[in-house]
Design an enzyme around this catalytic site. Sequence first.
Site, PDB file in Angstrom:
ATOM      1  N   THR A  85       1.096  -1.163  -0.055  1.00 32.24           N
ATOM      2  CA  THR A  85      -0.103  -0.015  -0.051  1.00 32.24           C
ATOM      3  C   THR A  85       0.873   1.286   0.004  1.00 32.24           C
ATOM      4  O   THR A  85       1.149   1.829   1.139  1.00 32.24           O
ATOM      5  CB  THR A  85      -0.850   0.018   1.141  1.00 32.24           C
ATOM      6  OG1 THR A  85      -0.028  -0.471   2.485  1.00 32.24           O
ATOM      7  CG2 THR A  85      -2.040  -1.018   1.150  1.00 32.24           C
ATOM      8  N   GLU A 146       0.595  -6.802  10.634  1.00 29.23           N
ATOM      9  CA  GLU A 146       2.043  -7.352  10.590  1.00 29.23           C
ATOM     10  C   GLU A 146       2.967  -6.358  11.132  1.00 29.23           C
ATOM     11  O   GLU A 146       2.975  -5.180  10.850  1.00 29.23           O
ATOM     12  CB  GLU A 146       2.481  -7.686   9.033  1.00 29.23           C
ATOM     13  CG  GLU A 146       3.909  -8.512   8.975  1.00 29.23           C
ATOM     14  CD  GLU A 146       3.890  -9.668  10.039  1.00 29.23           C
ATOM     15  OE1 GLU A 146       3.279 -10.582   9.404  1.00 29.23           O
ATOM     16  OE2 GLU A 146       4.660  -9.886  10.765  1.00 29.23           O
ATOM     17  N   CYS A 260       8.054   1.906   5.321  1.00 28.08           N
ATOM     18  CA  CYS A 260       6.846   1.922   6.294  1.00 28.08           C
ATOM     19  C   CYS A 260       6.725   2.996   7.144  1.00 28.08           C
ATOM     20  O   CYS A 260       5.836   3.829   6.633  1.00 28.08           O
ATOM     21  CB  CYS A 260       7.273   0.846   7.321  1.00 28.08           C
ATOM     22  SG  CYS A 260       6.751  -0.946   6.673  1.00 28.08           S
TER      23      CYS A 260
END
Length: 433
Positions: A85, A146, A260
């Site tokens: 994403t 996760e 991230c």
Amino acid sequence: MRISVIGCGYLGAVHAAAMASLGHDVVGIDVDEDRVRALAEGVSPIFEPGLPEALREGIAAGRLRFSSEMSDAAAADVHFVAVGTPQLAHGAGADVSYVDAAFAALREHLRPGALVVGKSTVPVGTAARLAEGLAGAGARLIWNPEFLREGRAIRDTVAPDRLVYGVSPAGDDGVATLDEVYAPLVARGTPRLVTDYATAELVKTAANAFLATKISFINAMADVAEATGADVTTLADAIGHDARIGRKFLNAGVGFGGGCLPKDIRAFVARAEELGLGDSLAFLKEVDRINLRRRERLVDLVVDSFEGEPAGRRVAVLGLAFKPESDDIRDSPALDVAVRLRGLGAKVRCYDPEAMPNARRMHPQLKYAATAEHALRDAEAVVLVTEWREFREMDPAGAFGIVSRPVMIDGRNALDAEAWRAAGWAYAGMGRP
Ligand code: UDX
């Protein structure tokens, strides 16, 4: 159990290999045929300690295979969706189109009663929407974020700090099945929290937002330390002794990067704005700004070492990955600093133990050295930007003989300042006197 993993990028490749290592029968599905071919031969598409071994073991045992056909997922009882994403090309929000596409394709191949498990990091509200789409197919959905760290991904998957299962409002349908998938982890007493969808989605985003905030906090302290002659490393040690604060993620330096933290905090702000909660998360914009300013600050330190005239000067850049034990250059502060210095006319020579092939593809204009020693040869300033062990353990006396001007600018506060100064170097850290 028969398991499919949809999306074999960082998260999916690791998850597929880890699930096979738990004894399951796993098929990894990815649209990228080259990646599927490499994985099927046990070749890891990323540098991740332990992943090649886990892939080869799973394949040799006949428990792990890869395919580019979604229909090969049809026989599985549990489907993990682990596609990316990324940040939207034109905006701060998350691009969930890969998740939507994966769910749409998977829906055509689901057996009645199959369990779909979402692992991708998604904006809060996504799981509820996707669950509606699955309802007609007779499948169940659990959102199971996760928390793996690159460089420790296999360990983090098979021995996580906690398991989070976001389940549908209709009940805890699928919990027993997912427990069976994670049986060894559950048996070991891994904390397991069963929540609603929104909480599960938020656990992931909130955790990354907190970590990013912690890093930007200490980097803001580094600015204050620099202006007042204080030492941010000692400051971090001292406040870190307070168990409520903790020493981890208080390393000041050039700041965070990777696939991230940066995109997740931006997506979180964008989602909050959609929810009319922009003010509540406005501080995360400042966290982002503090972080990006670190790169400028490090470049300034190099420029200052040349009295403001970096053009034509030889600079060795040690590190290109966003952190050690990784070849990932996504949003890497190290690569950004190298590119900026070159943009100012410096003659930049870079070295990274693992990330150079990726860096070269993206920035062929940079000069890459075969070894750290090559990068250092005749350098007039050395910038340490990724704290690989090889750099942390560098011998200052030996390095002194290679460079033409012994200036060390430590963008990770990773070196022993006294030892480097004693060996004749002008040493500058970030937020250290
Ligand atoms: C992060 C989260 O840790 C993980 O739980 C989540 O699943 C994905 O995002 P990762 O991106 O692998 O994992 O890297 P992490 O180890 O968290 O480091 C992120 C960045 O912060 C790196 O660039 C690192 O150099 C930087 N960092 C970390 C600091 O600048 N200072 C610190 O004290 C710690």
